[in-house]
Scaffold this active site. Structure first.
Site, PDB file in Angstrom:
ATOM      1  N   HIS A 133       9.846   8.888   8.508  1.00  0.00           N
ATOM      2  CA  HIS A 133       9.301  10.094   8.285  1.00  0.00           C
ATOM      3  C   HIS A 133       9.434  10.704   9.016  1.00  0.00           C
ATOM      4  O   HIS A 133       8.399  10.865  10.021  1.00  0.00           O
ATOM      5  CB  HIS A 133       7.595   9.697   7.272  1.00  0.00           C
ATOM      6  CG  HIS A 133       7.743   8.615   6.480  1.00  0.00           C
ATOM      7  ND1 HIS A 133       7.613   9.110   5.100  1.00  0.00           N
ATOM      8  CD2 HIS A 133       7.669   7.134   6.496  1.00  0.00           C
ATOM      9  CE1 HIS A 133       7.676   7.564   4.520  1.00  0.00           C
ATOM     10  NE2 HIS A 133       7.513   6.707   5.886  1.00  0.00           N
ATOM     11  N   HIS A 187       9.681  14.386   3.865  1.00  0.00           N
ATOM     12  CA  HIS A 187       9.442  13.334   3.745  1.00  0.00           C
ATOM     13  C   HIS A 187       9.629  11.924   4.367  1.00  0.00           C
ATOM     14  O   HIS A 187       9.175  11.260   5.094  1.00  0.00           O
ATOM     15  CB  HIS A 187       8.030  13.156   2.308  1.00  0.00           C
ATOM     16  CG  HIS A 187       7.439  11.832   2.733  1.00  0.00           C
ATOM     17  ND1 HIS A 187       5.957  12.179   2.879  1.00  0.00           N
ATOM     18  CD2 HIS A 187       7.227  10.759   2.975  1.00  0.00           C
ATOM     19  CE1 HIS A 187       5.516  10.596   2.879  1.00  0.00           C
ATOM     20  NE2 HIS A 187       6.477  10.171   2.528  1.00  0.00           N
ATOM     21  N   GLU A 200     -18.703   0.042  -1.670  1.00  0.00           N
ATOM     22  CA  GLU A 200     -17.996  -1.122  -0.759  1.00  0.00           C
ATOM     23  C   GLU A 200     -16.318  -0.670  -0.385  1.00  0.00           C
ATOM     24  O   GLU A 200     -16.716  -1.625   0.653  1.00  0.00           O
ATOM     25  CB  GLU A 200     -17.429  -2.028  -2.624  1.00  0.00           C
ATOM     26  CG  GLU A 200     -18.711  -2.666  -3.119  1.00  0.00           C
ATOM     27  CD  GLU A 200     -19.671  -1.538  -4.410  1.00  0.00           C
ATOM     28  OE1 GLU A 200     -18.205  -1.270  -4.408  1.00  0.00           O
ATOM     29  OE2 GLU A 200     -19.936  -1.804  -4.779  1.00  0.00           O
ATOM     30  N   HIS A 247     -19.741  -9.638 -14.399  1.00  0.00           N
ATOM     31  CA  HIS A 247     -19.802 -10.110 -13.022  1.00  0.00           C
ATOM     32  C   HIS A 247     -19.951 -11.706 -12.126  1.00  0.00           C
ATOM     33  O   HIS A 247     -20.252 -11.582 -11.508  1.00  0.00           O
ATOM     34  CB  HIS A 247     -21.221  -9.868 -12.979  1.00  0.00           C
ATOM     35  CG  HIS A 247     -21.967  -8.602 -13.316  1.00  0.00           C
ATOM     36  ND1 HIS A 247     -21.243  -7.926 -13.733  1.00  0.00           N
ATOM     37  CD2 HIS A 247     -22.877  -7.921 -12.318  1.00  0.00           C
ATOM     38  CE1 HIS A 247     -22.001  -6.510 -13.556  1.00  0.00           C
ATOM     39  NE2 HIS A 247     -22.790  -6.239 -13.301  1.00  0.00           N
TER      40      HIS A 247
HETATM   41  C1  LIG Z   1      -2.521   3.544  -0.787  1.00  0.00           C
HETATM   42  C2  LIG Z   1      -1.055   4.378  -0.550  1.00  0.00           C
HETATM   43  N1  LIG Z   1      -0.381   4.177  -1.661  1.00  0.00           N
HETATM   44  C3  LIG Z   1       0.851   5.147  -1.215  1.00  0.00           C
HETATM   45  C4  LIG Z   1       1.342   5.110   0.495  1.00  0.00           C
HETATM   46  C5  LIG Z   1       2.925   4.902  -0.283  1.00  0.00           C
HETATM   47  N2  LIG Z   1       2.726   6.790   0.450  1.00  0.00           N
HETATM   48  C6  LIG Z   1       3.300   6.466   1.679  1.00  0.00           C
HETATM   49  S1  LIG Z   1       3.459   8.224   2.247  1.00  0.00           S
HETATM   50  C7  LIG Z   1       2.389   8.913   0.500  1.00  0.00           C
HETATM   51  C8  LIG Z   1       2.851   9.853   0.675  1.00  0.00           C
HETATM   52  C9  LIG Z   1       1.731  11.573   1.060  1.00  0.00           C
HETATM   53  O1  LIG Z   1       1.513  12.236   1.508  1.00  0.00           O
HETATM   54  P1  LIG Z   1       0.860  12.925   2.400  1.00  0.00           P
HETATM   55  O2  LIG Z   1      -0.481  12.536   2.885  1.00  0.00           O
HETATM   56  O3  LIG Z   1       0.278  14.230   1.523  1.00  0.00           O
HETATM   57  O4  LIG Z   1       1.993  12.562   3.874  1.00  0.00           O
HETATM   58  P2  LIG Z   1       3.237  13.914   4.189  1.00  0.00           P
HETATM   59  O5  LIG Z   1       4.448  13.461   3.255  1.00  0.00           O
HETATM   60  O6  LIG Z   1       2.568  15.583   3.363  1.00  0.00           O
HETATM   61  O7  LIG Z   1       3.229  13.554   5.529  1.00  0.00           O
HETATM   62  C10 LIG Z   1       2.385   7.921  -0.132  1.00  0.00           C
HETATM   63  C11 LIG Z   1       2.832   8.589  -1.722  1.00  0.00           C
HETATM   64  C12 LIG Z   1       0.276   4.252   0.930  1.00  0.00           C
HETATM   65  N3  LIG Z   1       1.548   4.173   2.192  1.00  0.00           N
HETATM   66  N4  LIG Z   1      -0.335   3.800   0.526  1.00  0.00           N
END
Ligand SMILES: Cc1ncc(C[n+]2csc(CCOP(=O)(O)OP(=O)(O)O)c2C)c(N)n1
Ligand SMILES: [Mg+2]
Length: 704
Positions: free
Chosen positions: A43, A291, A443, A504
């Site tokens: 990224h 990204h 939780e 539960h």
């Molecule tokens: C719980 C979770 N769901 C999905 C992902 C996959 N994922 C990685 S980065 C991202 C997008 C995140 O967007 P943002 O936080 O705005 O990051 P930016 O592209 O702006 O750096 C996703 C969906 C992940 N790492 N963790």
């Protein structure tokens, strides 16, 4: 504004501080770009945008000594948007942060070498895809599953406040550090960040600062399609101090916001930082294209040109950049640690006992006499509930181990996980030395917070009903991955809460947690096994533990008649045996089903059927025993075996083998009094004996 690296190297004129700042920022950017390009995955866009922020935090603000990345009073840096890991690898490299080994010894080599960065995301590189605690020195917490880092940071902030309250003395500020967490849209969209922010606001944690990368982009494109709430209003609603920096390239304003954070008392700080993902890449800036994929060779050149960086240079680190970090964080961090080390020496002379506690805690060791006064429960057919025994044991341990603390998710009385001795106190704003943390009905944040406490070297527990472990699972998984000795106390472990019904009643939870690498799962069968379970768990230094405990009373077994509960330390042991030790059949059970098997064993004995009862509180501990021990408990030639557990049958095949039988759950439970449920689902001694007879091809005989 751009300064070329080549000019910096060749220029006879020394660069101004502003030029050095910019050169350092661009170095973080280009290292990140080159690493992603080389790996052909990763990224690049967020490191390009956030390099000025990370530069400012590290070189101007953080109290962190690259020579000793585990110095206890350091500021903590959390990269919650873990996909931007190149930010961390770049800055750990440029600051010359040193590696530390598993025994907490400082090593000479760098935590992250340039070679590691060249091998970004490759096997054994110290620059893996996401930040990994325990793999790379200088990483405070494993991140990647969005939301976890910020949630963990709340635990770190609680820990700092608690440590300061317990250990600081007039003139001795032994603990006084801040926690900075960088996060993105994804972190803010995840529910766990809301839980954690709500808790942090309630607790008025003014040592905590989240910096939110407001780039309005996530993977699927503009956040216009997903995320349009008023985030400033949301955080103000939580009781946070909300600041905005409108330009992520303006390092003076970033520093100004951090200054305001330092001066803010009584609430955490949330900085909204407006940024441009892929900053400097002419065709990808402000798009989701920046990204998750490399920029491509042409775009890399154009971005480098935009930064005034030599277009063909790869992994270039000008000497001036290393020198600039050494003069900034290196000098500042070294001095801060030096002053602290002197202060701590004086503190040790004046408060030797407190200093020893801090030493022990840092090495995850226990104080002398930690198991003093643990109860021994007398045989009692009526018995006592697992949760009840747990509460008694926990309260003894917490009095012996001052840094054992934790709480529950609004179920303190049901889980019996409250610390009730005099002076235990509640952790609330104004009483930061309290040891009962009220997590509220949160939780997921609870489990993450407990990770943050454990990362700060406190011994922490979290409690709720076993079924709600599902709400905490992502953080428990990370606890295991980070090798943290956290303690999850989960009560109402089967159908014991009867009338509450199938919503539960856990079914698949035991099987699923048994599948989790590193997690030590224990389901004790009576009060004395609960004691032994805690004795085992407290000595773990690098593994989380999960205790599955009954709501209902379980008979306290007569240990003069049956084997000692200390057998728990082997994971499984022969509790009751056939005379002479050669059984016709082996009954294997955990928790509430053990006494059921003991009853069946007695009944079978009266019929002349030789049954062995194996209490198996922990599969994973048993799996770690040598073959000879395992064979002594489960002799391979005894193939008539029955496993009994009020949970999914999944996995028990490994112990009963192809000719054995499993009495468990293949459906969800039901709402009814426990006795009726036991009858409906077959958890009665008569059912066990019936199955044994079937297995052995015998008919029921009347007692002789
Ligand atoms: C719980 C979770 N769901 C999905 C992902 C996959 N994922 C990685 S980065 C991202 C997008 C995140 O967007 P943002 O936080 O705005 O990051 P930016 O592209 O702006 O750096 C996703 C969906 C992940 N790492 N963790
Ligand atoms: Mg984003």
């Amino acid at each position: 504004m751009s300064v070329t690296a080549s000019r910096s190297a060749a220029s006879p004129r020394p660069m101004t501080t502003a030029q050095l700042d910019q050169l350092s920022i661009n170095c973080i950017r280009t290292l990140s770009i080159d690493a992603v390009q080389q790996a052909k995955s990763g990224h690049p866009g967020t490191p390009m945008a956030l390099a000025p922020l990370v530069y400012t935090l590290w070189n101007r603000v953080l109290r962190f000594d690259p020579q000793d990345p585990i110095w206890p009073n350091r500021d903590r840096f959390v990269l919650s948007n873990g996909h931007a890991s190149m930010l961390l690898w770049s800055v750990l490299h440029l600051t010359g942060t040193r590696a530390v080994n598993a025994d907490y010894e400082r090593l000479g080599q760098p935590a992250v070498s340039l070679d590691d960065i060249r091998r970004f995301r490759q096997l054994s590189s110290k620059a893996p895809g996401h930040p990994e605690y325990h793999w790379v020195s200088g990483v405070e917490v494993t991140t990647g599953p969005l939301g976890q880092g910020v949630a963990d940071s709340v635990g770190m902030a609680i820990a700092e406040a608690w440590l300061a309250a317990r250990y600081n003395r007039p003139g001795f500020e032994i603990f006084g550090y801040n926690i900075y967490a960088v996060c993105g849209d994804g972190d803010m969209m995840e529910g766990v960040s809301s839980e954690a922010a709500s808790l942090a606001g309630h607790l008025a944690l003014d040592n905590l600062c989240w910096i939110y990368d407001n780039n309005r982009i996530s993977i699927d494109g503009s956040t216009r399609i997903t995320f349009t709430e008023d985030i400033a209003a949301r955080f103000m609603g939580y009781g946070w101090n909300v600041l905005r920096v409108g330009d992520a390239n303006d390092i003076e304003r970033i520093e100004g916001a951090i200054d305001i954070f330092h001066k803010t008392h009584g609430r955490p700080t949330f900085v909204i930082l407006d940024s441009h993902i892929g900053y400097g890449a002419p065709h990808k800036q402000d798009t989701a294209l920046a990204h998750g994929e490399p920029l491509g060779e042409d775009e890399v050149r154009l971005a480098k040109r935009d930064y005034g960086w030599p277009e063909d240079a790869k992994f270039l680190v000008p000497d001036a950049v290393r020198a600039h970090f050494a003069a900034g964080i290196g000098a500042r961090g070294g001095e801060a640690r030096g002053r602290w080390t002197e202060l701590f020496a004086d503190y040790r002379a004046k408060y030797p006992e407190l200093a020893t506690e801090i030493d022990l805690m840092q090495r995850r060791e226990l104080p002398a006499g930690w198991d003093r006064g643990l109860p021994v429960f007398p045989a009692d057919p009526k018995g006592i509930a697992g949760r009840e025994a747990s509460g008694k044991v926990l309260n003894v341990l917490a009095q012996n181990i001052p840094w054992l603390l934790g709480g529950s998710a609004d179920l303190a009385s049901s889980t019996r996980a409250a610390l009730t001795f005099e002076g235990a106190g509640d952790f609330q704003p104004g009483t930061p030395a309290g040891r009962n943390i009220h997590f509220g009905v949160r939780e997921h944040a609870m489990a993450a917070t407990v990770n943050g406490l454990a990362l700060s070297k406190l011994r922490a527990f979290a409690a709720t009903f076993f079924i709600f472990s599902d709400y905490a699972r992502p953080a428990i998984r990370l606890s295991s991955m980070m090798e943290l000795p956290t303690i999850f106390i989960f009560t109402h472990d089967a159908m014991g809460d009867g009338e509450d019904g199938p919503t539960h009643q856990p079914v698949e939870q035991l099987a699923s947690f048994r599948a989790e690498p590193g997690l030590v799962l224990l389901r004790p069968c009576d009060a004395n096994e609960v004691v032994e379970a805690y004795r085992h768990v407290m000595q773990l230094r690098h593994q989380p533990a999960l205790l599955a405990l009954s709501r209902q009373p379980l008979p306290t077994l007569d240990r003069s008649r049956y084997a000692s509960a200390s057998g728990l330390a082997q994971g499984a042991y022969v509790l009751a045996d056939a005379p002479g030790g050669t059984p016709d059949v082996i009954l294997i059970a955990s928790g509430s089903e053990v006494s059921l098997c003991v009853d069946a064993h007695e009944e079978l004995a009266a019929e002349g059927i030789r049954a062995r009862v194996v209490s198996m509180p922990s599969w994973d501990i048993f799996e770690r025993q040598n073959q000879a021990y395992r064979d002594s408990v489960l002799p391979p030639d005894v193939t008539a075996r029955v496993a009994v557990e009020q949970a999914s049958t999944f996995g028990w095949e490994r112990y009963v083998g192809p000719s054995g039988r499993i009495m468990g759950m293949n459906t969800f439970g039901a709402s009814a009094p426990l006795k009726e449920l036991q009858r409906k689902f077959g958890f009665e001694p008569e059912r066990v004996t019936e199955i044994v007879r079937q297995l052995l091809g015998k008919r029921k005989t009347t007692a002789r």
